[in-house]
Write an enzyme that holds these catalytic residues in place. Structure first.
Site, short mmCIF file in Angstrom:
data_model
loop_
_atom_site.label_atom_id
_atom_site.label_comp_id
_atom_site.label_asym_id
_atom_site.label_seq_id
_atom_site.Cartn_x
_atom_site.Cartn_y
_atom_site.Cartn_z
CD GLU A 280 -0.63 -1.13 45.82
OE1 GLU A 280 -0.71 -1.95 44.88
OE2 GLU A 280 0.17 -1.27 46.75
CD GLU A 283 -6.52 0.28 43.93
OE1 GLU A 283 -5.30 0.12 43.76
OE2 GLU A 283 -7.36 -0.62 43.72
CB CYS A 300 3.83 -5.97 44.32
SG CYS A 300 3.43 -4.26 44.48
CB SER A 320 -4.09 -2.84 44.82
OG SER A 320 -3.71 -1.98 43.77
CE LYS A 359 6.97 -9.81 40.18
NZ LYS A 359 5.90 -8.85 40.40
CD GLU A 362 2.65 -10.39 37.53
OE1 GLU A 362 3.90 -10.38 37.48
OE2 GLU A 362 1.99 -9.60 38.22
CD GLU A 367 -5.59 -11.72 33.58
OE1 GLU A 367 -5.69 -12.54 32.64
OE2 GLU A 367 -5.46 -12.06 34.77
CB CYS A 504 11.18 -9.46 46.17
SG CYS A 504 9.47 -8.96 45.96
#
Lengths: 588, 165
Positions: A280, A283, A300, A320, A359, A362, A367, A504
Site C-alpha cells: 500500500e 501504491e 483493510c 487501494s 471478514k 469478505e 475474486e 478493529c
C-alpha cells in the site's frame, strides 16, 4: 448562570452539569438505576421504561431522558417504582423466547441479568408465542427476532453511527419487529456486515454466523493442513472472555491455546499487515509520483469496502487495490508457503481469527481466490475462538505463553497497531519515508493519527513531498469525510477508513461488553492500550524491517507492487446497487 | 393509449411531488399520502423512488408505511370491501363476516384478488352501529349481515362485471 444545578436524589444532594440527565446525575452520586435500552452515545430514547424514577410528576419518568433541574427531588427506589419496573420487565419477558440454556448470550445477556437484579421469581403474564423466521442467509450476521426485545440499540447504531440503515422497526403494536425493508434478508440489503448491531444487542437476537463446526471438522480431517492466523485486535480483547481485565494483552496465551486446539501452524496476521504496508505504501508513492488517483483510501476494512461499493461507487478507483492483510496472507500461504513446504495447496485450510464479522463475508468474495482456491477458507470471530477454547476445556488463564510459528509468525509493532484506529495510517507513514528515500524517519510514533476523534488529520513532509493524511473510523464519520472530499472542500493524499468506531479493537466480532461497562469506560481506548503496548515493546517497529516480508520479496514476489504481487495480493471492487430493481420481495 | 404511457405519467407525477417536498422536514408522510393517491398503494418501486428522492433510507420509508394503517402495501380492488370490526359490529359477529369473505374471495384481510376486482380490509367504526354488523363495498353500506348473505352480495358484483363486458 452556573454550569451546574443542585438536585436531590434519594435524599442526597448532587451537583450535576446543566443539560445532563437524572441517570447521569445519579451516577455521579453513586446511585445505581437499572437500564436496558440505554446505550450511551448510541441509543438514548427512554423506550424500555426500566430506569423509571419519581421526579414528583404525575407519572414515573425515564431517568435516561429526564433532564436535571435546580431543586429537583428524585426518588429512585420505592415500592411503586420497584413494582413498575418489575411489571414492565415481566411483560417484556412474557413474549421473549426463553431458551436461555442454549442461547449464545447466556451468562452475558443483559435481559437475563436484569431479571436477576430485579428479583423476578415468576412471570405473571403469558404472552402469545412469537414465531418469526430466523434470518441466517447473510455470511456474517444471524437475526433471531424471537429473542428481540425491541430496545432499538441495533437500529440506532446502524442508522445514526454507521449511516447504513439496513434495519428499522417495522409494523406496529404486538407485531412490531426489527427488520429490513420488505422483510428482506440482510443479505439483500446494503448491510455492510460490520456487526456493530451484534455488539450493541443486549440479548441473543443478533449473533455472528458461526463457523465453529466447519473449523472443528477441518481440524478433525487428517488430509488437511490447517493453518490459523490471528488479527492484531484479537489479542487485545480475547482475555475478556475469560474474565481478564479489559486491555490485557494475551498474545502468548492465545498462541498456546491455538496450538492446543491442534492447528498445524499458528501464524500472525500482523506479518501480512507488514506486507500490506509495503504494497500500500508503494501504491501511495506511485500514485503521488505519477499523478495517479488521489486520495488513496485504505482497503483493510471489509465493512468499509462494502459501504464504499454501495454509497460511493464513484470513488472505487480511490480504494487501494491491496487485499486486506488476512486475505494477502491466505494467498501467500497457498502459493509461496505451499511451494516452499511442498504441500498441495488444495490441502491447505486457512482459518482467520478476526475481530470482525465482515471478514466472513469478505472471505466468500469470489475474486479473493488468487491460487484457484479461496485465499481464506473460514473466518471465526474472537468470540467464536473463545467458545472453541472453552469447548475444548482449555484453562486459558493459566496457560503458559507460547510464540507464533516460524517462518510466517514474525511481525513488527507497525503490524500490531493495525488493530486501532489510525494504526494503518501510522504504520504506512513509518514506511513511506523509507520507500521514498531509502531511509527510516527519525520519529517513529505519529500521535496525531491516534485517539478517539471521529476524524483525524495530519500533515507531514517526506523527501520534499507534503503528504496530507486523514483518518476516519465509524462509517458515519467516513461518510462525512468523503462527502467533503467528493465536493472538493478538502483534499488529501491518503485516507484510512475503518468501518467500526474505534477500529478493529472494537470490531463487531469482539467480546461483547454489556451497556453497564460501555456506559462507564471507553472500551476503544482501553483495548487500544494493549495494542500500543505491544508496539512499544517491539524490537522492530517498521514494516519494511520485517525479515519475513523481506524474504517474501527476495524469494518470491520480486518487488512491492510488482507483477507477482498484483497477481496474489491485489484485488478489485464492484458497484453495488442498494436494493436491486429485480430483487422482487413481494410482501405476501 | 398504451399502458406504458399511463405508467410514465404516474412516475412523472410522483417525481413532481417529491420535487415539491424535497428538503422540507417531515416531508415523508405527505409524500406517501400523495403517492398512494396516484398508485392506490405503495409498492416497493414507489417506496424506493421516494427514498432516493427525499434522501432517506428505504428502511425509514418502510418503517413509516408499515406503522400507519392508512398506508397499504397491497393494491386495492375495483371494489373495496371494508368490514367493520368496531365494538358494536364485532359483538354482533362481524368477525364471522370477515371470515366468510376471506373464504369466498380466497384472500386474507389486507389483500386483493388476483383479478383486481375485490380487496378486503377490516376497519374501525363506520358510524352505523344501529345496523351492526356492517360492511361497506366502495360507498355502499350493507347492514344486519349474516355470513349467509355474503355469497349473494359478492355474486351481484360479479354479475355486474360480467354484464359490463
Amino acid at each position: 448562570m452556573s454550569d451546574f444545578v443542585t438536585l436531590t436524589i434519594d435524599g442526597k444532594e448532587v451537583k450535576a452539569p446543566v443539560g445532563s440527565t437524572v441517570l447521569e446525575a445519579a451516577k455521579l452520586a453513586g446511585i445505581h438505576i437499572p437500564t436496558l435500552c440505554y446505550l450511551k452515545g448510541v441509543n438514548e430514547i427512554g423506550a424500555c421504561r426500566m430506569c423509571v424514577v419519581d421526579v414528583g410528576a404525575k407519572s414515573l419518568q425515564a431517568a435516561c431522558m429526564y433532564p436535571v433541574a435546580e431543586g429537583l427531588k428524585v426518588v429512585t427506589n420505592s415500592p411503586e417504582i420497584r413494582e413498575s419496573r418489575r411489571v414492565t420487565l415481566e411483560l417484556i419477558l412474557s413474549s421473549h423466547e426463553k431458551k436461555c440454556l442454549s442461547c449464545v448470550r447466556s451468562r452475558n445477556c443483559e435481559l437475563q441479568k436484569l431479571a436477576r437484579d430485579l428479583n423476578i421469581q415468576d412471570i405473571r403474564f403469558e404472552g402469545a408465542e412469537q414465531n418469526f423466521p430466523i434470518d441466517d442467509l447473510s455470511h456474517s450476521i444471524v437475526r433471531d427476532p424471537n429473542k428481540c426485545i425491541l430496545c432499538r440499540r441495533c437500529v440506532s447504531v446502524c442508522k445514526y453511527i454507521q449511516t447504513v440503515s439496513a434495519i428499522e422497526t417495522v409494523d406496529r403494536g404486538y407485531k412490531t419487529i426489527v427488520a429490513s425493508p420488505f422483510h428482506m434478508p440482510l443479505r439483500d440489503t446494503p448491510c455492510v456486515n460490520c456487526g456493530q448491531c451484534i455488539v450493541a444487542c443486549p440479548t441473543g437476537a443478533l449473533r455472528e454466523k458461526s463457523s465453529i463446526e466447519k473449523v472443528w471438522d477441518a481440524l478433525g480431517n487428517e488430509d488437511l493442513y490447517v493453518i490459523v492466523q490471528t488479527a492484531p485486535a484479537v489479542r487485545a480483547a480475547l482475555g475478556e472472555e475469560f474474565g481478564l481485565p479489559i486491555g490485557t494483552p494475551v498474545t502468548g496465551k492465545m498462541v498456546s491455546a491455538l496450538k492446543k486446539l491442534k492447528f498445524d501452524k499458528v501464524f500472525d496476521t500482523d506479518t501480512a499487515a507488514d506486507l500490506t504496508i509495503m504494497e500500500e505504501g508503494t501504491e501511495l508513492v506511485n500514485r503521488i509520483k505519477n499523478n495517479g488517483k488521489l486520495p488513496l483510501i485504505t482497503s483493510c476494512s471489509p465493512g468499509w469496502i462494502k459501504f464504499c461499493e454501495h454509497n460511493f461507487p464513484d470513488m472505487l478507483d480511490n480504494l487501494s487495490t491491496c487485499k486486506s492483510p488476512h486475505e494477502m496472507f491466505g494467498a501467500m500461504l497457498k502459493s509461496y508457503y505451499a511451494e516452499k513446504m511442498g504441500i498441495d495447496p488444495s490441502k491447505i485450510f486457512v482459518v482467520s481469527v478476526m475481530p470482525c464479522t465482515a471478514k466472513k463475508f469478505e472471505s466468500k468474495r469470489s475474486e479473493l481466490a488468487s491460487t484457484g482456491y479461496p485465499d481464506v477458507d473460514e473466518v471465526i470471530t474472537t468470540r467464536e475462538l473463545a467458545e472453541m477454547i472453552k469447548e475444548a476445556g482449555i484453562d486459558f488463564v493459566n496457560l503458559e505463553d507460547e510464540k507464533f510459528d516460524d517462518p510466517m509468525g514474525e511481525a513488527t509493532g507497525a503490524g500490531v497497531i493495525f488493530g486501532a484506529t489510525g494504526g494503518v495510517m501510522e504504520a504506512a507513514l513509518r514506511s513511506v519515508p523509507y520507500l521514498l528515500t531509502g531511509k527510516d524517519p527519525e520519529q517513529v510514533e505519529i500521535k496525531a493519527v491516534r485517539g478517539e476523534d471521529g476524524i483525524k488529520t495530519a500533515e507531514l513532509e517526506v523527501a520534499g513531498i507534503k503528504i496530507r493524511a486523514a483518518v476516519a473510523h465509524g462509517l458515519g464519520n467516513a461518510r462525512k469525510l468523503l462527502e467533503k472530499v467528493r465536493s472538493g472542500e478538502e483534499t488529501y493524499h491518503f485516507i484510512e477508513i475503518m468501518a467500526c468506531p474505534g477500529g478493529c479493537v472494537t470490531g463487531g466480532g469482539q467480546p461483547i461488553q454489556p451497556a453497564s461497562v460501555r456506559n462507564e469506560i471507553d472500551l476503544r481506548t482501553e483495548r487500544a492500550k494493549a495494542i500500543y503496548q505491544e508496539d512499544e515493546s517491539s524490537t522492530m517497529r517498521f514494516s519494511h524491517h520485517n525479515p519475513t516480508v523481506q524474504k517474501f520479496y527476495e524469494e518470491y514476489l520480486g518487488e512491492p507492487g510488482g507483477h507477482k504481487s498484483h497477481e496474489l495480493l491485489h484485488t478489485h471492487y464492484i458497484v453495488r446497487e442498494n436494493y436491486p430493481e429485480d430483487c422482487v420481495c413481494d410482501p405476501q | 393509449m398504451g399502458v406504458c404511457c399511463c405508467k410514465d405519467s404516474k412516475e412523472q407525477k410522483l417525481d413532481e411531488i417529491i420535487a415539491r417536498y424535497k428538503g422540507t422536514r417531515g416531508a415523508l408522510i405527505p409524500v406517501l399520502h400523495e403517492a398512494q393517491e396516484i398508485y392506490g398503494y405503495l409498492p416497493m418501486s414507489v417506496q424506493k423512488r421516494i427514498a432516493e428522492g427525499l434522501n432517506v433510507s428505504l428502511a425509514d420509508v418502510y418503517g413509516v408505511v408499515t406503522f400507519y394503517t392508512q398506508f397499504s402495501l397491497e393494491p386495492k380492488g375495483k371494489y373495496k370491501i371494508n368490514v367493520c370490526l368496531g365494538t358494536a359490529c364485532y359483538v354482533k359477529g362481524s368477525g364471522a363476516i370477515l371470515d366468510k369473505l376471506s373464504q369466498i374471495l380466497k384472500i386474507k384481510s389486507g389483500q386483493c384478488t388476483k383479478d383486481g376486482l375485490f380487496s378486503l380490509d377490516a376497519c374501525r367504526c363506520v358510524g352505523a352501529c344501529g345496523l351492526a354488523p356492517v360492511m361497506m363495498i366502495n360507498d355502499d353500506v350493507y347492514g344486519r349481515l349474516t355470513p349467509d348473505d355474503i355469497p349473494g352480495i359478492i355474486k351481484s358484483y360479479r354479475d355486474k362485471e360480467a354484464e359490463a363486458v
